[in-house]
Every structure is written in structure tokens, then in C-alpha cells.
Design a protein around this motif. Structure first.
Motif, PDB file in Angstrom:
ATOM      1  N   TYR A   1     -17.776  -3.168 -33.382  1.00 50.01           N
ATOM      2  CA  TYR A   1     -16.453  -2.314 -33.655  1.00 50.01           C
ATOM      3  C   TYR A   1     -15.241  -3.081 -32.050  1.00 50.01           C
TER       4      TYR A   1
ATOM      5  N   VAL B   1     -20.213  -2.492 -44.782  1.00 51.49           N
ATOM      6  CA  VAL B   1     -19.105  -1.932 -44.186  1.00 51.49           C
ATOM      7  C   VAL B   1     -20.005  -0.904 -43.520  1.00 51.49           C
TER       8      VAL B   1
ATOM      9  N   SER C   1     -11.509   4.700 -44.359  1.00 52.86           N
ATOM     10  CA  SER C   1     -12.591   4.231 -44.224  1.00 52.86           C
ATOM     11  C   SER C   1     -13.305   4.559 -43.066  1.00 52.86           C
TER      12      SER C   1
ATOM     13  N   SER D   1      -7.777  -1.261 -37.987  1.00 49.77           N
ATOM     14  CA  SER D   1      -8.464   0.484 -39.206  1.00 49.77           C
ATOM     15  C   SER D   1      -7.352   1.290 -39.557  1.00 49.77           C
TER      16      SER D   1
ATOM     17  N   ARG E   1     -22.932   5.747 -39.076  1.00 52.31           N
ATOM     18  CA  ARG E   1     -22.944   4.647 -40.161  1.00 52.31           C
ATOM     19  C   ARG E   1     -24.476   4.701 -40.744  1.00 52.31           C
TER      20      ARG E   1
ATOM     21  N   LYS F   1     -10.467  -4.468 -40.069  1.00 49.40           N
ATOM     22  CA  LYS F   1     -11.624  -4.651 -39.283  1.00 49.40           C
ATOM     23  C   LYS F   1     -12.390  -3.074 -38.570  1.00 49.40           C
ATOM     24  N   ASN F   2     -13.327  -3.280 -37.503  1.00 49.79           N
ATOM     25  CA  ASN F   2     -13.716  -1.944 -36.862  1.00 49.79           C
ATOM     26  C   ASN F   2     -13.209  -2.235 -35.657  1.00 49.79           C
ATOM     27  N   SER F   3     -11.999  -1.803 -35.704  1.00 41.95           N
ATOM     28  CA  SER F   3     -11.082  -1.459 -34.966  1.00 41.95           C
ATOM     29  C   SER F   3      -9.894  -0.460 -34.708  1.00 41.95           C
TER      30      SER F   3
ATOM     31  N   PHE G   1     -15.168   3.631 -40.573  1.00 46.88           N
ATOM     32  CA  PHE G   1     -14.641   3.978 -39.015  1.00 46.88           C
ATOM     33  C   PHE G   1     -13.748   4.519 -38.648  1.00 46.88           C
TER      34      PHE G   1
ATOM     35  N   TRP H   1     -19.481   6.510 -34.545  1.00 45.74           N
ATOM     36  CA  TRP H   1     -19.651   5.435 -35.397  1.00 45.74           C
ATOM     37  C   TRP H   1     -21.797   5.017 -35.828  1.00 45.74           C
TER      38      TRP H   1
ATOM     39  N   ASP I   1     -22.177  -2.644 -40.131  1.00 51.14           N
ATOM     40  CA  ASP I   1     -21.643  -3.947 -39.259  1.00 51.14           C
ATOM     41  C   ASP I   1     -21.243  -2.596 -38.252  1.00 51.14           C
TER      42      ASP I   1
END
Length: 360
Positions: free
Chosen positions: A341, A335, A10, A74, A319, A51-53, A12, A315, A338
Motif C-alpha cells: 500500500y 485483492v 474497495s 483507490s 486482509r 492500486k492500494n494507494s 483498501f 490493512w 496484496d
């Protein structure tokens, strides 16, 4: 296979890996035995994306994997590498491999920084120096762990240290610190003091009990302090400490094989019986808290904030490339759009060893 169908992690996850490499350069890791880096690159599926985590842990256990899967993180940043030696197979028969397979199925990657964190200035070695010198204390001091009842007539259930968030304190004991085994050149920019292990030298000798109190606070109040002292010692209250050698995890190879005099106090996670005997026969004290109890508190005290800070820029940059680029897939474009995070520290991660306290 077209470029669009080539598996990839991903976006992220890539930002997290890039951030970790900036904070803790992999070139500083001890590659003579260690296995650092992206150990599991899970394929990204934006139709059911995570999730962006990111989840920080010391050990990737089943409980930690369950935690990451339940929150749909993620990536897991596991300090210890779960893949340490060459694998001849990857099956469900091995419980640790089972966790890796489950994470891959869920699209969750695994990154391990290990000894790169030990060697980096501001890493675990310096955090342990901060602990023994009183530079950090819990911002909301945890009470000593509650001694809970168990079915045993004589012993409590096992308790584990509870490291919490920390803040700086003004009552730092004046000292100097040095790297025991400096990293070889060439060093990454800004990493001039990198290397394994640290030695703290107090300006004035300190009571051993003061150092013990600092350690207990810094690591989250363990149920007890495993300590080895010279047999000639009659009273711990009278002992003074001038030098402290610190190393997270299993520290004897760093603390006792440098060719220099052994410090007054060796503070680490574990040492062998014979190494400990050698140390106390030389007049030194050893505090060994169990391997990962000298590591886990760093995640919440230091790594979380550092990663959040660097990850913000990484990020945003990634992005920007995606949003402003030629991404045609609507799902993938979502994605990149977003901004949110999060960095979490595992609530289930703990050392295998706890302390059972005998009731009086």
C-alpha cells in the motif's frame, strides 16, 4: 439483490476510512456547518481494481482528480469537503461535480476530515503552534521560490509556497499552549485537549521577525508575507510578541470570538477587512497567508506518516479477515492477498492565490 451483488467500496478504501476515523474522530468536527466523512463511495470492481494507494490533498480540483486517476489511486483524502451543501443534481455542467463523477467512474472514493483535523490534538492547530515556536523546520530547506520570467514586462509569473518534509529541531522557543474553544464532552479516548484554535504564550516575548521567519520556513517559503500591523508601529524590527493565536483556514470566528483578549499576533489563512482593522486597532498583528497555505504543509509534515502508521495495522487486519475468511471469488481473494500500500501527497494541489513579484 443478493449480498454478493451489493455494491461496496474497495477493501483498501475501507481500511483508509477506518484509519482516518481513528486518527481524526468525526465526532470532533464542527457539525454546525461542516460536512465530514466519506463523501463519495465509489463501487469496487476487482476486475479492473485500483492500486492500494491513497492521495492526500487539501482541495479536490480537476488537477488533483487527474492525478488520482492517472496513478489509479483507490481513494482521495481531500481535507476540504467538495460536497459542502445539499445537491439538487449531479451533472457534468458543474466542473467540481464533473470531477466527482469522473472519480466515481474510475472507482475512486473521496473522504473529507476537515474540522476534525483542526480539533484533534496533534492536528493542524498544533502543527501551526509548532511552526511559530520553531519546533519543526524543513529537513531539506527549500530555497525561496525562483522568480520565473513571464510575458509581462514588470511582473513574474505567480509563485506558490512549496512545503516539504520536516524534522524536529532542538531550538524550540519555550512556551505554553492552550486550546481556545475546547470540544464538548464526551471526548474520544486520548483526545482530552481537543478543540478549535490554539494560543501560544512564549515564556519571554519574541521579536516579530523571528516568528515571521519561523512561519516562512514552516509553510514552504511563500513569495511574500501578507501582514497587518498597527498604524502606530514605526519599526517591525522593534516589535515583540508574547501571545500568538493560530487557526488554519479562515480563523476569525475562532480567534476573535472567544470573549478573551486578542493575542499579540493572529496567524491564520484569511480574515476579512473589517476584522483585520479591529485587530490592529487593538494593537495586534495579523498574518494571513491565503486560506490553504496554513493547511497544505500539514499533509506532508504530519498526516502522511500518521496515516501510514495506522493504515498498516488496519490493512493487515482487514486482509486477515479476507484471506482467512470464506472469500470464494479468485479476483477478490487476490485483492486481500496484496500486502502493498502507499500514501501519496498531491503534487498539483495548491492555493488558488499565488504571488506575482514586481521586477525592479
Amino acid at each position: 439483490m443478493s449480498a454478493s451483488s451489493t455494491p461496496t467500496s474497495s477493501p483498501f478504501t475501507r481500511a483508509v476510512v477506518s484509519s482516518m476515523r481513528k486518527l481524526y474522530p468525526e465526532s470532533l468536527a464542527d457539525k454546525s456547518f461542516d460536512n465530514t466523512g466519506l463523501l463519495l463511495e465509489a463501487p469496487f470492481n476487482h476486475s479492473r481494481r485500483q492500486k492500494n494507494s491513497v492521495l492526500l490533498a487539501i482541495d479536490l480540483t480537476k488537477a488533483v482528480a487527474d492525478e488520482a486517476i492517472a496513478r489509479r489511486d483507490s481513494i482521495v483524502v481531500a481535507y476540504h469537503p467538495i460536497i459542502f451543501r445539499g445537491l439538487k443534481s449531479l451533472t457534468f455542467n458543474d466542473p467540481q461535480q464533473r470531477s466527482l463523477l469522473r472519480l466515481a467512474q474510475e472507482g475512486i472514493s473521496v473522504y473529507s476530515p476537515h474540522t476534525a483535523v483542526d480539533a484533534t490534538p496533534g492536528g493542524m492547530g498544533d502543527w501551526l503552534c509548532d511552526i511559530v515556536t520553531g519546533a519543526t523546520t524543513p529537513s531539506t530547506p527549500n530555497a525561496a521560490p525562483e522568480i520565473k520570467k513571464s510575458s509581462s514586462q514588470h511582473y513574474s509569473i505567480p509563485t506558490y509556497p512549496q512545503p516539504g518534509p520536516v524534522s524536529s529541531t532542538s531550538s524550540i522557543i519555550p512556551h505554553t499552549r492552550n486550546t481556545i474553544h475546547p470540544s464538548p464532552d464526551p471526548l474520544p479516548e486520548g483526545m482530552e485537549n481537543a478543540g478549535m484554535g490554539r494560543t501560544v504564550t512564549f515564556n519571554d516575548p519574541q521579536p516579530l521577525t523571528t516568528v515571521i521567519d519561523n512561519i516562512a520556513r514552516g509553510v514552504g517559503y511563500p513569495g511574500g508575507i501578507p501582514i497587518a500591523i498597527p498604524q502606530s508601529t514605526f519599526s517591525i524590527e522593534d516589535m515583540k510578541i508574547r501571545t500568538v493565536g493560530v487557526c488554519p483556514g479562515s480563523g476569525s470566528s475562532i480567534l476573535m470570538k472567544g470573549g478573551s483578549q486578542i493575542p499579540d499576533l493572529l496567524f491564520t489563512g484569511e480574515m476579512s477587512h473589517h476584522e483585520t482593522l479591529f485587530a490592529i486597532e487593538n494593537g495586534s498583528v495579523v498574518i494571513a497567508l491565503a486560506h490553504s497555505n496554513t493547511e497544505r504543509g500539514y499533509l506532508r509534515a504530519v498526516m502522511k506518516d500518521k496515516l501510514e502508521g495506522v493504515l498498516k495495522g488496519e490493512w493487515e487486519a482487514l486482509r486477515g479477515e479476507g484471506v482467512g475468511g470464506s472469500v470464494e471469488d479468485a479476483g477478490l481473494k487476490g485483492v486481500y492477498e496484496d500486502r502493498e500500500y502507499a500514501v501519496h501527497v498531491s503534487e498539483t494541489d495548491r492555493d488558488p492565490f499565488g504571488i506575482m513579484v514586481r521586477r525592479t
